[in-house]
Design a protein around this motif. Sequence first.
Motif, short mmCIF file in Angstrom:
data_model
loop_
_atom_site.label_atom_id
_atom_site.label_comp_id
_atom_site.label_asym_id
_atom_site.label_seq_id
_atom_site.Cartn_x
_atom_site.Cartn_y
_atom_site.Cartn_z
N SER A 1 -34.66 -30.89 -8.24
CA SER A 1 -34.00 -29.58 -8.17
C SER A 1 -34.44 -28.80 -6.94
O SER A 1 -33.73 -27.91 -6.49
N HIS B 1 -26.42 -32.61 -11.01
CA HIS B 1 -27.64 -32.14 -10.35
C HIS B 1 -27.45 -31.79 -8.87
O HIS B 1 -28.41 -31.32 -8.25
N ARG C 1 -27.49 -25.44 -7.78
CA ARG C 1 -27.94 -26.82 -7.64
C ARG C 1 -27.93 -27.24 -6.16
O ARG C 1 -27.20 -26.66 -5.35
#
Length: 324
Positions: free
Chosen positions: A312, A151, A270
Amino acid sequence: MLVEPAQKVSASQADQGFDLIGDVHGCGDLLECLLERMGYRRQDGVYTHDSRRAIFLGDLIDRGPHVQKALDIVRRMVDAGTALVVMGNHEAHALKQCLREGGRDFTLPRVGGRSERVMHETLKQFERAPGLWASYLEWFLEMPLCLEFEHFRVAHACWDEALLRPFLAERPDGRIDRRFLLAASEAGSPEHRVLDRTTRGTQLRLPNGQMIRSLDGARRGLFRTHFWARSPQTYGDVVFQPDPLPPEFEDRPLRDDERRRLVHYDSSQRPLFVGHYWCEGIPSLATPNIACLDYSAVRGGRLVAYRFDGESVLDAGQFCWVDA
């Protein structure tokens, strides 16, 4: 997830939150204050948190009054698995300066000029402990240049996908070694390009021999550039440093060859965390997916962290800091 094996990551830790911490630069006391503000507590000599881990963005050394203390805190955390760390340009510079000819071992360097100014505090504080300094240099060599998680990503100065993807394919742990370090001393070599770009970012040279007087007193013919402008047109569109450009160059158009030297980190990628750039003022986001955490702690600014929980889209409310 690409992580150096010596920096312990267990399956049970993978879902923990991360606290990304910007350039410490020998401010050991400030680092203790920041860790304690974020709920870390010292246990058996190691700062630890019940549900989070720290990630240090490099530049632990130089300039500050408590270099040994800062290194001791971070190394203990990394060794215990309560933190990770990436290499900064100051660690890379120390490795280059202190590696003996032939690359066999490390020693206190013979430095001069700007290197002597930059490393003065570090070398003074280790003057009576050369063996301890050598052990830290060995540890610097274990630091990965970058970290890549599902992530988010971490690098000291810049994530250049075109350079880092082949590097990580060859070195999945993100680490370099003595051979790589020696090869990186040759300007323009593949090793130099990866090390320099990841720890120092992109820079452009001012035309006509123009110089900038930087905050550290040095005269520079280069200025640091950021890497997220989609279609930059002028120098002012890409400058990313506290040292102001000479006013006559702010609106100077970028040449095609200068644009080609820039890097673009797209908004669809990301989240990325970097340090390096000596930001000022209240911490804010560079873009919704890029956070710079260097706020000039050693120059009377702030030591800054971002408390990342997998989002995000980054949130400026997740910054945490202590004033210098």
